[in-house]
Design a protein around this motif. Structure first.
Motif, PDB file in Angstrom:
ATOM      1  N   ALA A  70       0.831  -1.201   0.000  1.00  0.00           N
ATOM      2  CA  ALA A  70       0.000   0.000   0.000  1.00  0.00           C
ATOM      3  C   ALA A  70       0.870   1.257   0.000  1.00  0.00           C
ATOM      4  N   GLU A  72       0.669   5.425   0.790  1.00  0.00           N
ATOM      5  CA  GLU A  72      -0.157   6.377   1.536  1.00  0.00           C
ATOM      6  C   GLU A  72       0.560   7.716   1.637  1.00  0.00           C
ATOM      7  N   HIS A 112      -5.245  11.192  -7.481  1.00  0.00           N
ATOM      8  CA  HIS A 112      -4.922  10.157  -8.462  1.00  0.00           C
ATOM      9  C   HIS A 112      -4.159   8.975  -7.876  1.00  0.00           C
ATOM     10  N   ALA A 113      -4.262   8.752  -6.591  1.00  0.00           N
ATOM     11  CA  ALA A 113      -3.529   7.661  -5.942  1.00  0.00           C
ATOM     12  C   ALA A 113      -3.910   6.294  -6.501  1.00  0.00           C
ATOM     13  N   SER A 114      -5.136   6.148  -6.963  1.00  0.00           N
ATOM     14  CA  SER A 114      -5.603   4.840  -7.424  1.00  0.00           C
ATOM     15  C   SER A 114      -4.965   4.386  -8.732  1.00  0.00           C
ATOM     16  N   GLU A 117       0.283   1.303  -8.346  1.00  0.00           N
ATOM     17  CA  GLU A 117       0.394   0.115  -7.513  1.00  0.00           C
ATOM     18  C   GLU A 117       1.864  -0.073  -7.183  1.00  0.00           C
ATOM     19  N   LYS A 140      -1.062   1.979 -13.479  1.00  0.00           N
ATOM     20  CA  LYS A 140      -2.024   1.027 -14.028  1.00  0.00           C
ATOM     21  C   LYS A 140      -2.515   1.533 -15.385  1.00  0.00           C
TER      22      LYS A 140
END
Length: 143
Positions: A70, A72, A112-114, A117, A140
């Protein structure tokens, strides 16, 4: 190459799953002019900064190449307002190195963290603590 996928010389991570395209097949398709889906693109890779100062030693033996970690953002970090923490197996492992976190920090700030990965690239128990865990951050492919 491992059970999770292939990281080719151009930094493209191909996930292995039934019916998945191998890196070699993808390269051949590109040479022939085909455009194909790439599960993710290697943006950067590095040893986790500050690993020796956090709880990584508690979970290091459980981490395997390909494991997802993860990310953060920590804008209130007293040492670096652009800090991006790396966590795995419920423990704080360390940070994206300060000389590489600027772009990530801005993109995290704007929501835009999503699109990123983080995956384990190398676990080396025999190395010095600051070189025991190498990770890569991928963008991604949302096409």
């Amino acid at each position: 190459m491992n059970a999770y996928g292939v990281l080719n010389t151009r930094g493209i991570w191909f996930m292995r799953c039934p019916g998945a395209v191998t890196a070699e097949a993808a390269a051949l398709s590109r040479r022939r002019g085909a455009i194909m889906y790439e599960p993710s693109r290697n943006l950067m890779n590095f040893y986790v900064a500050g690993f020796q100062h956090h709880e990584g030693a508690l979970v290091l033996s459980q981490l395997k190449t390909g494991d997802e970690l993860a990310l953060e953002a920590q804008p209130d970090n007293p040492y670096d307002s652009q800090a991006i923490a790396i966590k795995g197996r419920g423990e704080m492992l360390g940070y994206v190195p300060a000389d590489q976190n600027g772009l990530l920090s801005v993109l995290f700030h704007y929501g835009h963290a999503s699109i990123f990965e983080c995956r384990v690239m190398q676990v080396a128990l025999e190395n010095e603590p600051w070189k025991q865990l190498r990770v890569a951050i991928f963008v991604k492919d949302a096409r």
